[in-house]
Design a protein around this motif. Structure first.
Motif, PDB file in Angstrom:
ATOM      1  N   GLU A  56      50.808  31.238  74.316  1.00 23.71           N
ATOM      2  CA  GLU A  56      50.368  32.335  75.186  1.00 23.71           C
ATOM      3  C   GLU A  56      50.314  33.650  74.411  1.00 23.71           C
ATOM      4  O   GLU A  56      49.387  34.456  74.593  1.00 23.71           O
ATOM      5  CB  GLU A  56      51.331  32.459  76.375  1.00 23.71           C
ATOM      6  N   ILE A  99      41.244  26.141  79.885  1.00 25.23           N
ATOM      7  CA  ILE A  99      42.496  26.568  80.521  1.00 25.23           C
ATOM      8  C   ILE A  99      42.322  26.568  82.034  1.00 25.23           C
ATOM      9  O   ILE A  99      41.383  27.154  82.565  1.00 25.23           O
ATOM     10  CB  ILE A  99      42.917  27.957  80.022  1.00 25.23           C
ATOM     11  N   LEU A 151      47.146  33.690  72.266  1.00 25.17           N
ATOM     12  CA  LEU A 151      45.959  33.917  73.095  1.00 25.17           C
ATOM     13  C   LEU A 151      45.888  35.372  73.556  1.00 25.17           C
ATOM     14  O   LEU A 151      44.805  35.968  73.597  1.00 25.17           O
ATOM     15  CB  LEU A 151      45.967  32.967  74.297  1.00 25.17           C
ATOM     16  N   SER A 152      47.045  35.934  73.896  1.00 24.21           N
ATOM     17  CA  SER A 152      47.067  37.337  74.328  1.00 24.21           C
ATOM     18  C   SER A 152      46.630  38.247  73.185  1.00 24.21           C
ATOM     19  O   SER A 152      45.878  39.211  73.394  1.00 24.21           O
ATOM     20  CB  SER A 152      48.477  37.723  74.793  1.00 24.21           C
ATOM     21  N   GLY A 168      42.795  36.425  75.063  1.00 19.32           N
ATOM     22  CA  GLY A 168      42.574  35.225  75.867  1.00 19.32           C
ATOM     23  C   GLY A 168      41.730  34.160  75.195  1.00 19.32           C
ATOM     24  O   GLY A 168      41.473  33.111  75.793  1.00 19.32           O
ATOM     25  N   SER A 171      49.760  27.628  83.833  1.00 18.61           N
ATOM     26  CA  SER A 171      48.519  27.476  83.062  1.00 18.61           C
ATOM     27  C   SER A 171      48.592  26.248  82.157  1.00 18.61           C
ATOM     28  O   SER A 171      49.628  25.990  81.521  1.00 18.61           O
ATOM     29  CB  SER A 171      48.261  28.722  82.212  1.00 18.61           C
ATOM     30  N   SER A 177      38.783  28.739  75.696  1.00 21.65           N
ATOM     31  CA  SER A 177      39.409  29.357  76.866  1.00 21.65           C
ATOM     32  C   SER A 177      38.942  28.699  78.153  1.00 21.65           C
ATOM     33  O   SER A 177      39.672  28.696  79.159  1.00 21.65           O
ATOM     34  CB  SER A 177      39.101  30.857  76.890  1.00 21.65           C
ATOM     35  N   SER A 208      54.989  29.594  75.618  1.00 23.69           N
ATOM     36  CA  SER A 208      54.978  31.052  75.475  1.00 23.69           C
ATOM     37  C   SER A 208      54.466  31.480  74.095  1.00 23.69           C
ATOM     38  O   SER A 208      53.821  32.532  73.958  1.00 23.69           O
ATOM     39  CB  SER A 208      56.378  31.617  75.702  1.00 23.69           C
ATOM     40  N   ASP A 254      44.581  26.733  85.911  1.00 19.83           N
ATOM     41  CA  ASP A 254      45.842  27.092  86.581  1.00 19.83           C
ATOM     42  C   ASP A 254      46.142  26.111  87.707  1.00 19.83           C
ATOM     43  O   ASP A 254      45.259  25.762  88.504  1.00 19.83           O
ATOM     44  CB  ASP A 254      45.763  28.512  87.152  1.00 19.83           C
ATOM     45  N   ILE A 305      50.960  25.537  78.689  1.00 18.50           N
ATOM     46  CA  ILE A 305      50.835  26.550  77.634  1.00 18.50           C
ATOM     47  C   ILE A 305      52.198  27.150  77.339  1.00 18.50           C
ATOM     48  O   ILE A 305      52.806  27.824  78.172  1.00 18.50           O
ATOM     49  CB  ILE A 305      49.836  27.652  78.045  1.00 18.50           C
TER      50      ILE A 305
END
Length: 439
Positions: free
Chosen positions: A300, A271, A303-304, A308, A278, A268, A297, A273, A295
């Motif tokens: 993403e 990563i 990771l969600s 994360g 991101s 992480s 979707s 921004d 990244i």
């Protein structure tokens, strides 16, 4: 007790005379003496020429002196713990007759080790010092193969003996004894040539045939996972944490396009921004290039799900980590139903060789499928320009990129033809519309 025996291995009128040193059971190094004799004038029982004339008497006297030299050298060197083998015998023979005794770096494997020892101080094409660990590992692997081949052949090879005959024998050994695939063999041949050409630059004598000493590659099947198959994977859940992690790493890999050496290092903390977007920022192990990967979707979502964080890895050792990942991938794909009959190559445990054929796709899946699936899937959509994809995969040229995904240059020409055909169609539609308006 060591004994010396002279012998012929042909029945010609000018047969080479060999000497065999018998040290013990299974230890009988044999080498040419450099002397010759008519087979009809040879006593097989006594192991010497029959002294019929001046020439045969002279040859017999030379062999008697050589026998004494070999036994004296054996008693001296054996007492000092030196290795007594075919190479040792060859040096003793050359020394006895006053021939030039090769220096250690005149031998291929010794020079190969010398080449590897200097790699940390090699100036690279971009002006850096030293090479990557993976490069050193490849050359060490080659050197171990060359040493094993010398054991198999029963002799050490001089740099000047690396010719087309040596190439053929090495290829046969790697295929039949080691059971290596053709592309791996071809790569080893290229690396062996690198040793010899480097020796030439440093003033060592080599064989002129080295310039025809070429490696080779065969077109391998390009196994990929389609977006539809990736969706099947996403829809499959595993109670085993390792399998679930392997599934998520596989999907992340297919949307980031990185080699396993870079994929499984993702954290992480990588990563970043930029302007509300991101990116995963990775410095590739193999190329040394830093790539910024947007990244997707799908990534993403993974990771969600993991708050994360990237999935856990399987081992603290990078090689073990990759091996375990490959092992879990096959189980993941099997249980997800990735079973379409697919052209590929697998190692046959019975024949000890990699063999081509048609297999259920899950058997052909390995970590490399991530990068190739990314490149192939997104290249198929015209809205993704090739340079954008190359920026992620870090291919050095468009030609390399197209070869990687198995697309011919005609593919690009077809894209242009389709664009022009669309323009022509649009132009024709506009013309018809204007005619209708005038009417």
């Amino acid at each position: 007790m060591a004994t010396v025996k002279f012998l012929l291995q042909s029945k010609s009128s000018n047969a080479p005379i060999y000497v065999r040193l018998s040290i013990g059971r299974g230890n009988t190094p044999t080498r040419k003496t450099g002397l010759n004799c008519n087979a009809q004038n040879w006593s097989k029982a006594k192991g010497f020429p029959i002294p019929k004339d001046t020439d045969t008497k002279k040859v017999k006297a030379n062999l008697s002196k050589l026998e004494l030299s070999i036994l004296n050298a054996y008693n001296r060197d054996n007492a000092e713990g030196l290795t007594i083998d075919g190479q040792w015998l060859e040096v003793v023979i050359d020394s006895h007759f006053g021939r030039k005794v090769p220096e250690q770096l005149d031998y291929l494997t010794t020079y190969g080790q010398h080449f590897i020892d200097r790699l940390p101080y090699k100036v690279t094409a971009n002006g850096g010092l030293g090479v990557k660990v993976s490069t050193v590992k490849k050359y060490k692997s080659l050197l171990s193969k060359l040493k094993a081949f010398e054991v198999h052949a029963g002799k050490r090879f001089l740099l000047k003996e690396v010719d087309l005959k040596y190439r053929g024998s090495l290829i046969k050994y790697l295929a039949e004894v080691d059971g290596l695939g053709n592309n791996t063999i071809g790569r080893y041949i290229k690396f062996a040539k690198t040793f010899v050409l480097d020796a030439q630059k440093n003033g060592y004598e080599i064989n002129a045939q080295i310039h025809d000493f070429k490696g080779f590659t065969e077109k391998a099947s390009k196994v990929t996972l389609s977006f539809e198959e990736l969706d099947k994977l996403r829809a499959t859940s595993f109670e085993d944490d390792n399998l679930e992690a392997a599934k998520d790493w596989l999907i992340i890999g297919c949307y980031t396009g990185q080699r396993v050496s870079d994929l499984l290092r993702m954290k992480s903390e990588m990563i970043t921004d930029f302007n509300g977007m991101s990116f995963i920022v990775v410095t590739q192990v193999k190329t040394g290039k830093t790539v910024q990967i947007p990244i997707h979707s799908t990534v993403e979502g993974i990771l969600s799900k993991r708050e994360g964080r990237f999935p856990s890895i399987f081992s603290g050792n990078s090689d073990s980590n990759s091996a375990l990942f490959n092992r879990y991938l096959k189980r993941v794909c099997l249980e997800a139903g990735i079973v379409t009959p697919t052209e590929g190559a697998l190692f046959n445990t019975e024949t000890k060789r990699t063999e081509a054929g048609i297999f259920p796709k899950w058997k052909l899946v390995s970590s490399h499928i991530c990068r190739r699936s990314f490149a192939t899937n997104f290249y198929a959509n015209q809205k993704y320009p090739t340079p954008l994809l190359m920026n992620i995969t870090a291919h050095g040229s468009e030609k390399m990129f197209l070869e990687y995904i198995g697309k011919p240059p005609l593919d690009k020409s077809m894209q242009l033809a389709q664009i022009w055909a669309q323009e022509k169609e649009n132009s024709s539609a506009i013309t018809k519309l204007r005619i209708v308006e005038k009417m």
